[in-house]
Motif scaffolding. Structure first.
Motif, PDB file in Angstrom:
ATOM      1  N   LEU A   5       0.847  -1.195   0.000  1.00 61.10           N
ATOM      2  CA  LEU A   5       0.000   0.000   0.000  1.00 61.10           C
ATOM      3  C   LEU A   5       0.881   1.244   0.000  1.00 61.10           C
ATOM      4  N   SER A   6       0.904   1.928  -1.118  1.00 56.13           N
ATOM      5  CA  SER A   6       1.698   3.139  -1.268  1.00 56.13           C
ATOM      6  C   SER A   6       0.979   4.043  -2.258  1.00 56.13           C
ATOM      7  N   PRO A   7       0.998   5.343  -2.015  1.00 56.83           N
ATOM      8  CA  PRO A   7       0.315   6.262  -2.946  1.00 56.83           C
ATOM      9  C   PRO A   7       0.863   6.201  -4.369  1.00 56.83           C
ATOM     10  N   ASP A   8       2.137   5.797  -4.514  1.00 59.14           N
ATOM     11  CA  ASP A   8       2.717   5.767  -5.858  1.00 59.14           C
ATOM     12  C   ASP A   8       2.996   4.343  -6.346  1.00 59.14           C
ATOM     13  N   ILE A   9       2.263   3.352  -5.828  1.00 62.19           N
ATOM     14  CA  ILE A   9       2.522   1.968  -6.220  1.00 62.19           C
ATOM     15  C   ILE A   9       2.275   1.753  -7.706  1.00 62.19           C
ATOM     16  N   GLU A  10       1.352   2.494  -8.291  1.00 63.70           N
ATOM     17  CA  GLU A  10       1.105   2.347  -9.732  1.00 63.70           C
ATOM     18  C   GLU A  10       2.334   2.760 -10.539  1.00 63.70           C
ATOM     19  N   ILE A  11       2.991   3.834 -10.118  1.00 63.59           N
ATOM     20  CA  ILE A  11       4.196   4.300 -10.812  1.00 63.59           C
ATOM     21  C   ILE A  11       5.318   3.276 -10.642  1.00 63.59           C
ATOM     22  N   ARG A  12       5.475   2.760  -9.440  1.00 62.52           N
ATOM     23  CA  ARG A  12       6.508   1.762  -9.183  1.00 62.52           C
ATOM     24  C   ARG A  12       6.269   0.502 -10.020  1.00 62.52           C
TER      25      ARG A  12
END
Length: 165
Positions: free
Chosen positions: A126-133
């Motif tokens: 769960l991370s706000p930028d998981i899509e970018i990662r």
């Protein structure tokens, strides 16, 4: 065969050697709670398949085909970085070693591969930028599959993805 077309196997937080939480979830009295609250189909088959005894047996036969790059994407949280979802499992497993809230970190790593640690994230990533990662990892691995190139371990995957364009 189809396996010849496989260039990369991405293991994202896999429970390769199972989890002791599966054994806990199938034992009394925890099994009653699991039956009522966790299992939508009220079948323990999936949880039993994640027991360490069954999983280690499968894991011992795990041999990726030659030429397939194995990439382990593993969450490695510190105690203050555990999500509400993973908190109970993290506490249950803590006495035996580093874990992601569902399994021990070492039990989520496939052999003969490259491991990308996601420091500060637990099993649920769960991370706000998981899509970018995730996109960066996918782009870098797609480039590898097409070109057969590997970047130096420890490099910035996001930068590698942009360089792959």
């Amino acid at each position: 065969p189809a396996v010849r077309r496989v260039k990369v196997w991405v293991n994202i937080g896999g429970l390769l050697r199972g989890t002791p939480l599966a054994d806990l979830g199938t034992s009394w009295p925890v099994s009653w709670f699991v039956y009522l609250r966790v299992l939508p189909d009220h079948s323990f088959a999936g949880i039993r398949s994640l027991s360490p005894a069954r999983s280690v047996e499968r894991f011992n036969h795990l041999k990726p085909p030659p030429g397939v790059l194995v990439v382990n994407y593993v969450g490695i949280p510190l105690s203050g970085q555990i999500s509400d979802q993973a908190r109970s499992g993290y506490r249950q497993l803590l006495s035996e070693g580093p874990n992601d809230g569902l399994t021990y970190v070492v039990d989520a790593i496939a052999p003969s591969g490259v491991t990308i640690p996601e420091l500060g994230l637990d099993h649920y990533f769960l991370s706000p930028d998981i899509e970018i990662r995730t996109l960066a990892l996918a782009r870098a691995l797609t480039h590898y599959a097409k070109q057969g190139e590997v970047w130096a371990v420890g490099g910035d995957a996001r930068q590698a993805a942009y360089d792959a364009e």
